[in-house]
Design a protein around this motif. Structure first.
Motif, PDB file in Angstrom:
ATOM      1  N   SER A   1      -2.763  -2.129   3.131  1.00 38.39           N
ATOM      2  CA  SER A   1      -1.439  -2.303   2.516  1.00 38.39           C
ATOM      3  C   SER A   1      -0.347  -1.855   3.477  1.00 38.39           C
ATOM      4  CB  SER A   1      -1.339  -1.504   1.205  1.00 38.39           C
ATOM      5  OG  SER A   1      -1.418  -0.122   1.472  1.00 38.39           O
ATOM      6  N   LYS A   2       0.825  -2.403   3.272  1.00 34.30           N
ATOM      7  CA  LYS A   2       2.010  -1.962   3.999  1.00 34.30           C
ATOM      8  C   LYS A   2       3.211  -2.098   3.068  1.00 34.30           C
ATOM      9  CE  LYS A   2       2.909  -6.428   6.265  1.00 34.30           C
ATOM     10  NZ  LYS A   2       3.126  -7.096   7.569  1.00 34.30           N
ATOM     11  N   THR A   3       4.254  -1.318   3.366  1.00 35.61           N
ATOM     12  CA  THR A   3       5.399  -1.243   2.473  1.00 35.61           C
ATOM     13  C   THR A   3       6.674  -1.614   3.221  1.00 35.61           C
ATOM     14  OG1 THR A   3       4.333   0.507   1.201  1.00 35.61           O
ATOM     15  CG2 THR A   3       6.705   0.251   0.928  1.00 35.61           C
ATOM     16  N   LEU A   4       7.481  -2.443   2.576  1.00 30.79           N
ATOM     17  CA  LEU A   4       8.791  -2.784   3.106  1.00 30.79           C
ATOM     18  C   LEU A   4       9.810  -1.834   2.476  1.00 30.79           C
ATOM     19  CD1 LEU A   4      10.688  -4.690   4.693  1.00 30.79           C
ATOM     20  CD2 LEU A   4      10.833  -6.087   2.635  1.00 30.79           C
ATOM     21  N   LYS A   5      10.452  -1.013   3.309  1.00 31.92           N
ATOM     22  CA  LYS A   5      11.395  -0.013   2.805  1.00 31.92           C
ATOM     23  C   LYS A   5      12.834  -0.500   2.981  1.00 31.92           C
ATOM     24  CE  LYS A   5       8.341   3.938   3.578  1.00 31.92           C
ATOM     25  NZ  LYS A   5       8.193   5.276   4.196  1.00 31.92           N
ATOM     26  N   SER A   6      13.684   0.027   2.121  1.00 37.58           N
ATOM     27  CA  SER A   6      15.082  -0.397   2.133  1.00 37.58           C
ATOM     28  C   SER A   6      15.795   0.102   3.385  1.00 37.58           C
ATOM     29  CB  SER A   6      15.794   0.137   0.887  1.00 37.58           C
ATOM     30  OG  SER A   6      17.172  -0.150   0.942  1.00 37.58           O
ATOM     31  N   PRO A   7      16.468  -0.795   4.125  1.00 38.21           N
ATOM     32  CA  PRO A   7      17.189  -0.367   5.332  1.00 38.21           C
ATOM     33  C   PRO A   7      18.498   0.350   5.025  1.00 38.21           C
ATOM     34  CG  PRO A   7      17.516  -2.705   4.971  1.00 38.21           C
ATOM     35  CD  PRO A   7      16.552  -2.246   3.917  1.00 38.21           C
ATOM     36  N   LYS A   8      18.964   0.267   3.780  1.00 33.63           N
ATOM     37  CA  LYS A   8      20.213   0.918   3.388  1.00 33.63           C
ATOM     38  C   LYS A   8      20.202   1.142   1.875  1.00 33.63           C
ATOM     39  CE  LYS A   8      22.717  -3.447   2.736  1.00 33.63           C
ATOM     40  NZ  LYS A   8      23.938  -4.214   3.083  1.00 33.63           N
ATOM     41  N   SER A   9      21.136   1.920   1.401  1.00 32.20           N
ATOM     42  CA  SER A   9      21.275   2.148  -0.032  1.00 32.20           C
ATOM     43  C   SER A   9      22.165   1.065  -0.646  1.00 32.20           C
ATOM     44  CB  SER A   9      21.877   3.527  -0.303  1.00 32.20           C
ATOM     45  OG  SER A   9      21.049   4.558   0.174  1.00 32.20           O
TER      46      SER A   9
ATOM     47  N   ILE B   1       2.878  -4.902   0.154  1.00 31.44           N
ATOM     48  CA  ILE B   1       1.991  -6.028   0.428  1.00 31.44           C
ATOM     49  C   ILE B   1       0.577  -5.482   0.589  1.00 31.44           C
ATOM     50  CG2 ILE B   1       1.539  -8.013   1.905  1.00 31.44           C
ATOM     51  CD1 ILE B   1       4.843  -6.323   2.351  1.00 31.44           C
ATOM     52  N   HIS B   2      -0.343  -6.023  -0.175  1.00 32.69           N
ATOM     53  CA  HIS B   2      -1.729  -5.571  -0.161  1.00 32.69           C
ATOM     54  C   HIS B   2      -2.627  -6.721   0.277  1.00 32.69           C
ATOM     55  CE1 HIS B   2      -0.618  -1.898  -2.438  1.00 32.69           C
ATOM     56  NE2 HIS B   2       0.270  -2.707  -2.982  1.00 32.69           N
ATOM     57  N   SER B   3      -3.580  -6.403   1.163  1.00 31.75           N
ATOM     58  CA  SER B   3      -4.469  -7.417   1.714  1.00 31.75           C
ATOM     59  C   SER B   3      -5.896  -6.874   1.784  1.00 31.75           C
ATOM     60  CB  SER B   3      -3.997  -7.832   3.110  1.00 31.75           C
ATOM     61  OG  SER B   3      -4.900  -8.726   3.705  1.00 31.75           O
ATOM     62  N   LYS B   4      -6.862  -7.793   1.707  1.00 27.24           N
ATOM     63  CA  LYS B   4      -8.262  -7.398   1.831  1.00 27.24           C
ATOM     64  C   LYS B   4      -8.689  -7.275   3.285  1.00 27.24           C
ATOM     65  CE  LYS B   4      -9.618  -9.516  -2.573  1.00 27.24           C
ATOM     66  NZ  LYS B   4     -10.497 -10.509  -3.240  1.00 27.24           N
ATOM     67  N   THR B   5      -7.883  -7.821   4.190  1.00 27.11           N
ATOM     68  CA  THR B   5      -8.187  -7.741   5.622  1.00 27.11           C
ATOM     69  C   THR B   5      -7.010  -7.113   6.345  1.00 27.11           C
ATOM     70  OG1 THR B   5      -7.303  -9.967   5.991  1.00 27.11           O
ATOM     71  CG2 THR B   5      -9.652  -9.788   5.491  1.00 27.11           C
TER      72      THR B   5
ATOM     73  N   PHE C   1      -3.821  -6.646   8.663  1.00 27.17           N
ATOM     74  CA  PHE C   1      -2.660  -7.500   8.904  1.00 27.17           C
ATOM     75  C   PHE C   1      -2.591  -7.869  10.385  1.00 27.17           C
ATOM     76  CE2 PHE C   1      -1.483  -5.020   5.152  1.00 27.17           C
ATOM     77  CZ  PHE C   1      -1.065  -6.029   4.299  1.00 27.17           C
ATOM     78  N   THR C   2      -2.266  -9.117  10.635  1.00 27.66           N
ATOM     79  CA  THR C   2      -2.101  -9.605  12.004  1.00 27.66           C
ATOM     80  C   THR C   2      -0.693 -10.171  12.177  1.00 27.66           C
ATOM     81  OG1 THR C   2      -2.921 -11.817  11.440  1.00 27.66           O
ATOM     82  CG2 THR C   2      -4.553 -10.162  12.131  1.00 27.66           C
ATOM     83  N   GLU C   3      -0.329 -10.424  13.418  1.00 31.90           N
ATOM     84  CA  GLU C   3       0.990 -10.991  13.673  1.00 31.90           C
ATOM     85  C   GLU C   3       1.122 -12.394  13.103  1.00 31.90           C
ATOM     86  OE1 GLU C   3       1.869 -10.853  17.768  1.00 31.90           O
ATOM     87  OE2 GLU C   3       1.838  -8.653  17.910  1.00 31.90           O
TER      88      GLU C   3
END
Length: 438
Positions: A215-223, A264-268, A270-272
Motif C-alpha cells: 500500500s501507499k498513501t497520497l498525502k495532502s500537499p496543503k491545507s 492505494i492498495h495492491s497485491k503486488t 508498485f512499479t513505475e
C-alpha cells in the motif's frame, strides 16, 4: 477532463471573468468598426447623413462625454455592489457573498460600463483633423452613442435587481433553486422500491484489505477544503491496475497538510509502469463549492435561518421560510438512491469512499436550526411540521428512523422551552404521527 470542466465552471463563476471578456470584445469591436470606417464612407449614405457626427470637434466632445460618464457610472455601480454585499454579509452571513458575486447581471453591468469606456478611448484616439489627414469614425461614434443609451437602461435594471436581491425571501428562494439543481444533478437515480436500509455489503473495510500486501498513501500537499473528487476515474484506475483505492475524505471536508487523501492498495509491488497521476483526480481550495458538495447549499440556508433566530435580528419568519425550502429538498431526497460506500468489479472491491447519506443531509438541514430555535415556538412548531411532511413522503425504514430521531429532539426542545401548555400539547399531538408509529 472532468477536472478541467470543474475548474472552468469555477472560472466562469468568478466576479472578474465575464467583465474581462466583455472588455476584450469591446476592444475587438472598436478595431473592427474603425477598419470599416476607413474602408467605407458611410456618410455618403443619405440615411446616415442625418445621424452621424461630421466634425472632429463634435466627435471628440461626444466620445469624451460618454467615456467620462461611463467610468463615473462604473464607479457608482461598484459602490452600489459593495453596499449590497455589506448588507448581505451583515444580514445573511459572509459565506453568502459568493452568491452575490456570481450573479451574472452584476458582472455584465460592471463589464459593460468599463468596456464602453475602453471602447470610447480607442475610438477617440483615432479621430484626426489636421493638414495631413482628416478621419472621423462616424459609424464607431454612432455605436458609442447607442451603447450609452443602452447603458442607461441597464442601470435602471441593475438598481431594480439590487433592491430585490437583498430581500430575505429572494435570497432564500435563489439558494433553494440552486440547491435543488445541484441535488438533482448529484442524485439523478430514483430509489424506486429498493430499501436503503438493506446494505448488501456490510463487511468492514479491513476484511477486504487483508488480501492486499502492499500500500501507499497520497498525502495532502496543503491545507484546504476538498472541492472536487473524481470517483469514477479512481474506480476505473483501480479496475485497470487491480488496486483497492480508499478515499479518506468526502467532498466539502477540510484536510490538513500532510493528512492522507487517498490510499492505494495492491497485491503486488508498485512499479513505475503502474503509477497513476492521482493529483488530477482531486482539487483543494480555500473555500467550499457547490458543484459536488451537496451539503454546502444546505449549510448556506441553515446559516440564514440561524442568523435570523439570533437575538440581534430575531426574525422567525425568515427562519420559517428556510425550513420550508429545506423541507422541499429533503422530500425529494427521500425518493433518490444514495450511493453505496463500496464499488465492486465482479465481486471484487475496487473503491471505497465516504458517500452522502440521508441521515447526514437531514442532520445538516435541521440540527443547528433546532439548536437555535429554543425560545421561538413558531419555529419549533414549523420544524415538527416539516418532519411530519418528510415522514409522510418516505416509505423506507432507515429514513423514517432518522426522521423519528429528529422529531424526538424537536419535541424535547418544546418541552424545555414552551411556556404555554396549549402550545406544548399541540406539539405532542403533532409528534404522535411519527413517534407512535411502530
Amino acid at each position: 477532463m472532468s477536472k478541467i470542466k470543474f475548474l472552468w465552471q469555477e472560472l466562469t463563476g468568478s466576479f472578474w471573468f465575464i467583465p474581462i471578456l466583455i472588455i476584450i470584445f469591446s476592444i475587438g469591436l472598436a478595431t473592427l468598426l474603425i477598419f470599416i470606417d476607413r474602408s467605407v464612407d458611410v456618410r455618403s449614405i443619405e440615411f446616415f447623413s442625418y445621424i452621424l457626427t461630421e466634425s472632429a470637434d463634435s466627435a471628440r466632445s461626444v466620445l469624451s462625454t460618454i467615456s467620462g460618464a461611463m467610468i463615473g457610472v462604473a464607479g457608482t455601480v461598484f459602490s452600489i455592489t459593495l453596499v449590497a454585499l455589506t448588507l448581505a454579509s451583515s444580514q445573511f452571513g459572509p459565506r453568502l457573498l459568493k452568491n452575490f458575486m456570481h450573479e451574472r447581471l452584476n458582472q455584465v453591468v460592471l463589464g459593460t460600463y468599463v468596456s464602453t469606456y475602453a471602447y470610447c478611448l480607442i475610438v477617440l484616439n483615432v479621430v484626426k483633423d489636421n493638414e495631413a489627414q482628416v478621419f472621423i469614425p462616424s459609424l464607431s461614434i454612432l455605436l458609442a452613442i447607442l451603447a450609452a443609451i443602452g447603458n442607461i437602461i441597464l442601470l435602471i435594471i441593475f438598481i431594480h435587481s439590487i433592491s430585490i436581491s437583498i430581500q430575505a425571501d429572494h435570497v432564500v428562494s435563489d439558494i433553494s433553486v440552486s440547491l435543488m439543481k445541484n441535488i438533482e444533478r448529484i442524485f439523478s437515480e430514483e430509489l424506486e422500491d429498493e430499501d436503503p436500509s438493506i446494505e448488501k455489503n456490510t463487511k468492514p473495510l479491513d476484511y477486504y484489505l487483508k488480501d492486499f500486501s502492499h500500500s501507499k498513501t497520497l498525502k495532502s500537499p496543503k491545507s484546504g477544503y476538498l472541492q472536487y473528487l473524481h470517483n469514477i476515474s479512481l474506480f476505473e484506475a483501480a479496475k485497470t491496475n487491480e488496486y483497492l483505492i480508499v478515499s479518506h475524505h468526502r467532498v466539502g471536508g477540510y484536510i490538513v497538510k500532510g493528512e492522507p487523501i487517498i490510499s492505494i492498495h495492491s497485491k503486488t509491488e508498485f512499479t513505475e509502469d503502474s503509477s497513476i497521476n492521482f493529483e488530477n483526480n482531486y482539487v483543494l481550495g480555500s473555500s467550499r463549492t457547490t458543484q459536488q458538495d451537496a451539503e454546502h447549499s444546505i449549510h448556506q440556508m441553515v446559516e440564514i435561518a440561524c442568523r435570523a433566530l439570533s437575538p440581534g435580528i430575531n426574525d422567525p419568519f425568515t427562519a420559517i421560510s428556510c425550513i420550508d425550502n429545506l423541507t422541499s429538498t429533503l422530500c425529494y431526497l427521500t425518493r433518490v438512491k444514495f450511493p453505496s460506500k463500496y464499488k465492486f468489479d465482479d465481486d471484487k472491491l475496487r473503491y471505497a469512499f465516504k458517500p452522502l447519506t440521508f441521515q447526514g443531509m437531514l442532520d445538516a438541514a435541521f440540527l443547528q436550526i433546532r439548536q437555535f430555535s429554543k425560545g421561538s415556538p413558531a419555529v419549533v412548531i414549523r420544524l415538527m411540521e416539516a418532519l411530519i411532511k418528510i415522514h409522510d413522503y418516505t416509505s423506507h425504514k432507515i429514513h423514517k428512523e432518522a426522521v423519528k430521531e429528529h422529531a424526538e429532539m424537536v419535541l424535547k426542545v418544546a418541552e424545555d422551552s414552551f411556556e404555554e401548555c396549549h402550545d406544548l400539547e399541540d406539539m405532542r399531538d403533532r409528534s404522535r404521527s411519527i413517534l407512535e408509529e411502530s
